[in-house]
Design a protein around this motif. Structure first.
Motif, PDB file in Angstrom:
ATOM      1  N   GLU A  21       0.874  -1.300  -0.147  1.00  0.00           N
ATOM      2  CA  GLU A  21      -0.059  -0.114  -0.041  1.00  0.00           C
ATOM      3  C   GLU A  21       0.963   1.244  -0.028  1.00  0.00           C
ATOM      4  OE1 GLU A  21      -3.239   2.326  -0.470  1.00  0.00           O
ATOM      5  OE2 GLU A  21      -3.124   0.035  -0.655  1.00  0.00           O
ATOM      6  N   ALA A  22       2.024   1.102   0.877  1.00  0.00           N
ATOM      7  CA  ALA A  22       2.708   2.361   0.869  1.00  0.00           C
ATOM      8  C   ALA A  22       3.562   2.758  -0.571  1.00  0.00           C
ATOM      9  CB  ALA A  22       3.910   2.179   2.046  1.00  0.00           C
ATOM     10  N   ARG A  60       2.302   1.557  -3.439  1.00  0.00           N
ATOM     11  CA  ARG A  60       1.245   2.193  -4.307  1.00  0.00           C
ATOM     12  C   ARG A  60       1.155   3.580  -4.321  1.00  0.00           C
ATOM     13  NH1 ARG A  60      -3.059  -2.701  -3.845  1.00  0.00           N
ATOM     14  NH2 ARG A  60      -1.773  -4.190  -5.245  1.00  0.00           N
ATOM     15  N   LYS A  61       0.936   4.135  -3.013  1.00  0.00           N
ATOM     16  CA  LYS A  61       0.829   5.656  -2.774  1.00  0.00           C
ATOM     17  C   LYS A  61       2.039   6.377  -3.155  1.00  0.00           C
ATOM     18  CE  LYS A  61       0.315   8.855   1.132  1.00  0.00           C
ATOM     19  NZ  LYS A  61      -0.046   9.171   2.562  1.00  0.00           N
ATOM     20  N   LYS A  62       3.309   5.746  -2.892  1.00  0.00           N
ATOM     21  CA  LYS A  62       4.443   6.502  -3.433  1.00  0.00           C
ATOM     22  C   LYS A  62       4.507   6.542  -5.033  1.00  0.00           C
ATOM     23  CE  LYS A  62       8.431   8.331  -3.085  1.00  0.00           C
ATOM     24  NZ  LYS A  62       8.542   9.798  -2.631  1.00  0.00           N
ATOM     25  N   TYR A 109       1.780   6.501  -6.900  1.00  0.00           N
ATOM     26  CA  TYR A 109       0.983   7.368  -7.547  1.00  0.00           C
ATOM     27  C   TYR A 109       1.445   8.946  -7.300  1.00  0.00           C
ATOM     28  CZ  TYR A 109      -3.327  10.474  -7.361  1.00  0.00           C
ATOM     29  OH  TYR A 109      -4.017  11.281  -7.823  1.00  0.00           O
ATOM     30  N   GLU A 110       2.267   9.193  -6.122  1.00  0.00           N
ATOM     31  CA  GLU A 110       2.543  10.521  -5.831  1.00  0.00           C
ATOM     32  C   GLU A 110       3.916  10.644  -6.880  1.00  0.00           C
ATOM     33  OE1 GLU A 110       4.360  10.226  -2.047  1.00  0.00           O
ATOM     34  OE2 GLU A 110       2.229  10.486  -1.076  1.00  0.00           O
TER      35      GLU A 110
END
Length: 149
Positions: free
Chosen positions: A94-95, A97-99, A101-102
């Motif tokens: 999840e982390a 994926r978030k990174k 996306y950013e």
């Protein structure tokens, strides 16, 4: 990491199968012990040797029970460890994926900035060319005016 998790899951499944086999073996051993206990009770008055064998079988039975309990505890711990690792990996995914996306958002902003800078560069290049043409024209007029004077 996913391969490690798959391998650990496979090991856990193999351990569970092994535990199931051990449970069947223990059940068979218990049945065997019970049959031998009946024989020992019948013969114990006349046969000391069978009494000693009974004690040995009884100890083996207790050892197997202890081993089975330890096996169950190990299985429980392994299951808990696997669950913990899965949760940790989910958090990590999840982390990431978030990174990701950013990073994608930043790439889009940088590409937009690059396109804007390219347009500004082309505009300045054209304006510079106009100014150069105007300068050359004015210089030519000045040179003509100075040569005529």
């Amino acid at each position: 990491m996913l391969e490690n998790l798959k391998r650990e899951n496979e090991e856990l499944m193999n351990s569970r199968k092994s535990n199931a086999n051990a449970n069947e073996e223990v059940a068979l051993l218990r049945k065997n012990v019970n049959e031998k206990n009946e024989k020992i009770e019948y013969l114990c008055e006349t046969n000391e040797k069978l009494n000693n064998e009974y004690e040995t079988l009884k100890q083996n039975h207790n050892n197997l029970k202890k081993e089975l309990q330890e096996s169950k505890q190990n299985e429980s711990k392994m299951s808990s460890d696997v669950d913990s690792k899965i949760a940790s990996l989910k958090d990590e995914v999840e982390a990431l994926r978030k990174k990701d996306y950013e990073n994608q958002q930043q790439i889009m902003r940088l590409e937009e900035d690059q396109a804007r800078q390219r347009r500004n560069y082309e505009d300045l290049k054209m304006e510079n060319q106009k100014n150069l043409n105007l300068y050359q024209a004015l210089k030519g007029e000045r040179d003509d005016a100075m040569s005529q004077s």
